[in-house]
Enzyme design. Sequence first.
Site: not given
Length: 141
Positions: A52-54, A63, A65, A96, A99
Site C-alpha cells: 500500500n502507498v498512502e 492499496c 492489491e 476488503c 479489493c
Amino acid sequence: MTEKATASPAVDWAGLTDAARAALTHAYVPYSKYPVGAAALTDDGRIISGCNVENASYGLTLCAECALVSSLHMTGGGLLAAFVCVDGAGEILMPCGRCRQLLYEFRAPNMQLMTVSGIRTMDEVLPDAFGPQHLEGQENA
C-alpha cells in the site's frame, strides 16, 4: 474477460506468504502506520507483489492489491491463480470488498486466496460477483 481453462501452477503458500511479507516492507504508510503487503502466483508461474502507498488525500491511497494488479500488467499480464495478503505483523489479512472485486477481475479459473479461515476460492470470498462477463454485448446498449 472470459474464463479459459488453464492448469493452475502448484502453490507454495509459505513462499507466497514470504513474498507478501517482503512486499509490506516497501509500504508507504505515514498516516495510518498500517503497512500491507500482497503477493500472487500468476497462471504462468510468476510471483508478483504489491504494497500500500498512502496519500495525504486519503481517497487517493493505493492499496496493496492495486499495486499488485499494476505489477501483473507491468510484468506481462496473465491471470491470478493464488493470492496472499498480510498486515504489518506479517499475519494473514483478508482483502476488503473493493479489493476482492479488483482481484475477481483478474482471476484465473479456480483462483485461491489464503484467508484468515484458510484457503478459499474467489467464488467463496466473493459469491455471485459482477464482472466483465456481465458487460459482454453491452457496448451498444
